[in-house]
Design a protein around this motif. Sequence first.
Motif, mmCIF file in Angstrom:
data_model
loop_
_atom_site.group_PDB
_atom_site.id
_atom_site.type_symbol
_atom_site.label_atom_id
_atom_site.label_comp_id
_atom_site.label_asym_id
_atom_site.label_seq_id
_atom_site.Cartn_x
_atom_site.Cartn_y
_atom_site.Cartn_z
ATOM 1 N N SER A 466 -61.908 16.170 8.462
ATOM 2 C CA SER A 466 -62.132 17.212 9.476
ATOM 3 C C SER A 466 -61.495 18.531 9.055
ATOM 4 O O SER A 466 -62.007 19.612 9.374
ATOM 5 N N LEU A 467 -60.377 18.464 8.309
ATOM 6 C CA LEU A 467 -59.752 19.693 7.827
ATOM 7 C C LEU A 467 -60.654 20.382 6.806
ATOM 8 O O LEU A 467 -60.821 21.612 6.839
ATOM 9 N N ALA A 468 -61.244 19.603 5.896
ATOM 10 C CA ALA A 468 -62.159 20.186 4.908
ATOM 11 C C ALA A 468 -63.361 20.824 5.595
ATOM 12 O O ALA A 468 -63.814 21.906 5.216
ATOM 13 N N THR A 469 -63.875 20.146 6.639
ATOM 14 C CA THR A 469 -65.004 20.699 7.390
ATOM 15 C C THR A 469 -64.613 21.996 8.081
ATOM 16 O O THR A 469 -65.352 22.987 8.064
ATOM 17 N N TYR A 470 -63.434 21.993 8.676
ATOM 18 C CA TYR A 470 -62.952 23.195 9.374
ATOM 19 C C TYR A 470 -62.800 24.372 8.416
ATOM 20 O O TYR A 470 -63.237 25.496 8.706
ATOM 21 N N LEU A 471 -62.209 24.126 7.253
ATOM 22 C CA LEU A 471 -61.990 25.203 6.289
ATOM 23 C C LEU A 471 -63.315 25.716 5.715
ATOM 24 O O LEU A 471 -63.455 26.908 5.414
ATOM 25 N N SER A 472 -64.285 24.820 5.546
ATOM 26 C CA SER A 472 -65.573 25.250 5.003
ATOM 27 C C SER A 472 -66.362 26.085 6.002
ATOM 28 O O SER A 472 -67.178 26.917 5.619
ATOM 29 N N GLN A 473 -66.105 25.868 7.315
ATOM 30 C CA GLN A 473 -66.839 26.598 8.350
ATOM 31 C C GLN A 473 -66.130 27.868 8.785
ATOM 32 O O GLN A 473 -66.710 28.689 9.495
#
Length: 620
Positions: A466-473
Amino acid sequence: MSLSIFSIIRVQSPEGVKRITATKRETVATFLKKVAKEFGFRNNGFSVYTNRNRTGEITASQNKSLNLLKIKHGDMLFLYPSSPAGSSSETMDTSVSQGLRSVGAPQVVEDEIDQYLIKQDGKIYRNRDQQLCRHGPLGKCVHCVPLEPFDEDYLNHLEPPVKHMSFHAYIRKLTGGADKGKFVALENISCKIKSGCEGHPPWPEGICTKCQPSAITLNRQKYRHVDNIMFENHTIADRFLDFWRKTGNQHLGYLYGRYTEHKDIPLGIRAEVAAIYEPPQIGTQNSLEILEDPKAEVVDEIASKLGLRKVGWIFTDLVSEDTRKGTVRYSRNKDTYYLSAEECITAGNFQNQQPNICRLSPDGHFGSKFVTVVATGGPDNQVHFEGYQVSNQCMALVRDECLLPCRDAPELGYAKESSSEQYVPDVFYKITTTFPKDPVYTFSISQNPFPIENRDVLGETQDFHSLATYLSQNTSSVFLDIISDFHLLLFLVTNEVMPLRDSISLLLEAVRTKNEELAQTWKKSEQWATIEQLCSKKWGLSATQPIFPGAGAGLSGPVCAQHCGTCLAPTLLSLPGLTVFSLLQAQSASSSQDYTSTVPWAARRTPCRQPCGLASTAPS
């Protein structure tokens, strides 16, 4: 008929009046020893006078009897504690100076908002009335003279009317007399028998008027410790309500923010909410159970470094009425109840855990600023936020375990050892809860926010996926905007893979002061570089590339074929040379088989239904 040789002399001090028994022939030295014992002085740290204005001092050096000093039965003497060198109570300001303190009260440091309000004038200034005032522009009369902050007529004519004056206005009222508050002492209510009474056997064999607690007559409290609750912006409350919208179950959270001045009420205090932390809990459509939170201490520590503190708690009591219209049931009103007895008891327990530091109390604390917010249906069948505090009387009844809820009538409570007709009315008072016209943002607001903690039941988890998703968005060039998320900061500190509790202070200071330069400095640290590597692996880089220096490549050894959370974790963590990326691989593989949404391998709450077997190779 013979007259008694004993006399009762009254001695008034800042902590109240006490009666000393003496004889007419008793010497001054003997009498002063009795006074010292009664008031708890171990040495000569006080002076006694015959007059309130500190004239006619009675000293032990006077080798005379009370009769010769013309001190007779029923007389009032005045005791003043000795002032520290270089200070004088005669110069005490009417606005309750820092030197005003009850006898025996410990040296305490009050909250910043209290220290600020003590220094304020607090008076309500009025303009010259063109019709009633008959004087010049520099004159004053009864129609335009400034009012005191506790003026009830003024408070009653505000819109809406204010039933409870602010706590600091109440202090001004106590200290506004001729003695300028020299004898003010805010006593905490006690419902327990005083210990140490030697005149009789202990309870239940004996009791006397000295050790028996005073009876409590329930009545409305004239003041309140907090006058307004304000959420910085709608997003804070909206994200909290999302849980109920998605599940239909009630939910609870702790309010983190700060106390500031509430300028709509003289000397008022406002609780400003900057974030809501959701602890582990079990919620149904009509109940809530708070579970033990192993991260509670860490959350308080992180909040403190961000300039925040726990200011209250919030819970939902929402029942959908018409799903097509999006309306909720209006159930809490004057015909039912505003807070149930069980909720009052819970609020009282929280307030006792968060006492209000006060130098005017012999205990060093008095009441509480901790608030209660209920998200419930309003008269228009829309969600409303209502704020409350229970009174000091209710806090005492809860602390001393005297108050119990009624099983069949939630709006009623009863006191132990009382008649069946006795209940607890009006032991709480209402606080206005508002949202500002111009929203304030302690933390950044994103269209794709980082998940909130302890929402695994929704499939919303905090992990490196979820952190990777958050940073990518969130690709803002301003790093501070990306990282300024309360729930993200908690995850960085409390995650089990790479907790940053000991290395995040600089980042928290950057968020607190909104300093992009500090945030960029922290971004260059090894810790954030490692976090970025953990997240980048999510997007399919080489599985053999180690994450930490000296880490092994890939995953070897036996792995659970079912990828269950209960047996995978100890198996993986026992492997030598394991990389964190290997855990993410296992997580991704298991989620594709067993989960409808991304759930971290370590958050699986139930074991596999089938016995676990060993896979020959690691998932890839």
